[in-house]
Design an enzyme around this catalytic site. Sequence first.
Site, PDB file in Angstrom:
ATOM      1  CG  HIS A   7     -29.065 -81.025 -44.750  1.00  0.00           C
ATOM      2  ND1 HIS A   7     -28.247 -79.919 -44.767  1.00  0.00           N
ATOM      3  CD2 HIS A   7     -29.259 -81.352 -43.454  1.00  0.00           C
ATOM      4  CE1 HIS A   7     -27.941 -79.595 -43.526  1.00  0.00           C
ATOM      5  NE2 HIS A   7     -28.547 -80.447 -42.702  1.00  0.00           N
ATOM      6  NE  ARG A   8     -29.627 -77.234 -42.113  1.00  0.00           N
ATOM      7  CZ  ARG A   8     -28.667 -76.433 -41.718  1.00  0.00           C
ATOM      8  NH1 ARG A   8     -28.703 -75.150 -42.070  1.00  0.00           N
ATOM      9  NH2 ARG A   8     -27.683 -76.855 -40.963  1.00  0.00           N
ATOM     10  CD  GLU A  34     -32.323 -82.655 -41.502  1.00  0.00           C
ATOM     11  OE1 GLU A  34     -31.909 -82.542 -40.350  1.00  0.00           O
ATOM     12  OE2 GLU A  34     -32.364 -81.668 -42.296  1.00  0.00           O
ATOM     13  CG  ASP A  36     -33.120 -78.744 -38.763  1.00  0.00           C
ATOM     14  OD1 ASP A  36     -32.514 -79.730 -38.337  1.00  0.00           O
ATOM     15  OD2 ASP A  36     -32.791 -78.125 -39.810  1.00  0.00           O
ATOM     16  CG  HIS A  49     -30.426 -75.388 -38.578  1.00  0.00           C
ATOM     17  ND1 HIS A  49     -29.423 -74.644 -37.984  1.00  0.00           N
ATOM     18  CD2 HIS A  49     -29.981 -76.672 -38.584  1.00  0.00           C
ATOM     19  CE1 HIS A  49     -28.427 -75.438 -37.659  1.00  0.00           C
ATOM     20  NE2 HIS A  49     -28.737 -76.680 -38.020  1.00  0.00           N
ATOM     21  CD  GLU A 109     -31.262 -82.187 -36.443  1.00  0.00           C
ATOM     22  OE1 GLU A 109     -31.019 -82.060 -37.655  1.00  0.00           O
ATOM     23  OE2 GLU A 109     -30.548 -81.705 -35.543  1.00  0.00           O
ATOM     24  CE  LYS A 111     -30.920 -78.380 -35.574  1.00  0.00           C
ATOM     25  NZ  LYS A 111     -29.721 -79.231 -35.649  1.00  0.00           N
ATOM     26  CG  ASP A 229     -26.716 -78.971 -48.169  1.00  0.00           C
ATOM     27  OD1 ASP A 229     -27.517 -79.350 -47.291  1.00  0.00           O
ATOM     28  OD2 ASP A 229     -25.644 -78.379 -47.903  1.00  0.00           O
TER      29      ASP A 229
HETATM   30  O1  G3P Z   1     -29.999 -84.350 -39.562  1.00  0.00           O
HETATM   31  C1  G3P Z   1     -28.776 -84.134 -40.191  1.00  0.00           C
HETATM   32  C2  G3P Z   1     -28.306 -82.720 -40.047  1.00  0.00           C
HETATM   33  O2  G3P Z   1     -29.370 -81.870 -40.332  1.00  0.00           O
HETATM   34  C3  G3P Z   1     -27.767 -82.429 -38.683  1.00  0.00           C
HETATM   35  O3  G3P Z   1     -27.184 -81.179 -38.579  1.00  0.00           O
HETATM   36  O4  G3P Z   1     -27.141 -78.818 -37.979  1.00  0.00           O
HETATM   37  O5  G3P Z   1     -27.832 -79.472 -40.268  1.00  0.00           O
HETATM   38  O6  G3P Z   1     -29.344 -79.880 -38.346  1.00  0.00           O
HETATM   39  P1  G3P Z   1     -27.924 -79.787 -38.810  1.00  0.00           P
HETATM   40 MG    MG Z   2     -30.992 -80.986 -39.292  1.00  0.00          MG
END
Ligand code: G3P
Ligand code: MG
Length: 262
Positions: A7-8, A34, A36, A49, A109, A111, A229
Amino acid sequence: MTYIFAHRGSSKSAPENTMAAFRKALEEKADGIELDVQLSKDKVPVIIHDESLKRTTGTKGFVGEYTVEELKRLDAGKWFSQKFKGEKIPTLEEVLIWLQPTCLYLNIEFKNNVLPYYGMEKIVHDLVCHYGLQDRVIYSSFNHYSLKELKKVNPRVDIAPLYSSGLYEPWKYAKSMTAESAHPHWRTLNQAILKGFKKHGIRVRPYTVNDTKKMKWMFENDVEAIITDTPEIARSVRAGTHQSKTAKFINTLQKINPKSLF
Ligand code: G3P
Ligand code: MG
């Protein structure tokens, strides 16, 4: 087998959405990352993000108010730790070039659920195609109109609506927007919902699964991927879950016929 997406990037060990976090994810053997994406003032897709630059770069204003050249002067690492001082906001193109020779999947993603970025879907899609990464990319967003926009650009893309509340029969919703996947918050899931998704052929990749008990549940219930994470921890939980599944299977076989295996 359930995939593990960082995640990120590996955002527990390095500043989120930086090359350091993506490299770390590869090092920790994640199956995918993943990230943003937003657009700079001069319409270059950049990886960050928040819409505001404050939290991760300490700068006033919003991403879309700066050109890519201006954004590149900011430090996106030192808020996390001095060790990462000098990390930059990556462009999507830099990430694609880096990712191309690896085996990583990529979840992009959009954003754009707070501020709109007109034309972002096609700009991003064209870049992904330019680097020949169509088969490894999944697109998600909390802005579901944006995902439909992308489908107009290319009906074959894998789109995944992100959501965080208890939708009723969410597979029906996913189908209604011609999505092949869904990215729900982990808290919205139970076995009945997963069964519904499975029955209707929708791939589920919950976010953000950081608790080891929740990871284990997700692995046991065979979701397509988890977004976490901590990919390294997730890998060891996954290994343990598979071992215990195999052990269970062997026990059952031995009960049926003690000579069956040896
Ligand atoms: O794509 C999953 C997650 O990243 C969504 O929430 O706010 O971390 O971008 P956020
Ligand atoms: Mg995200």
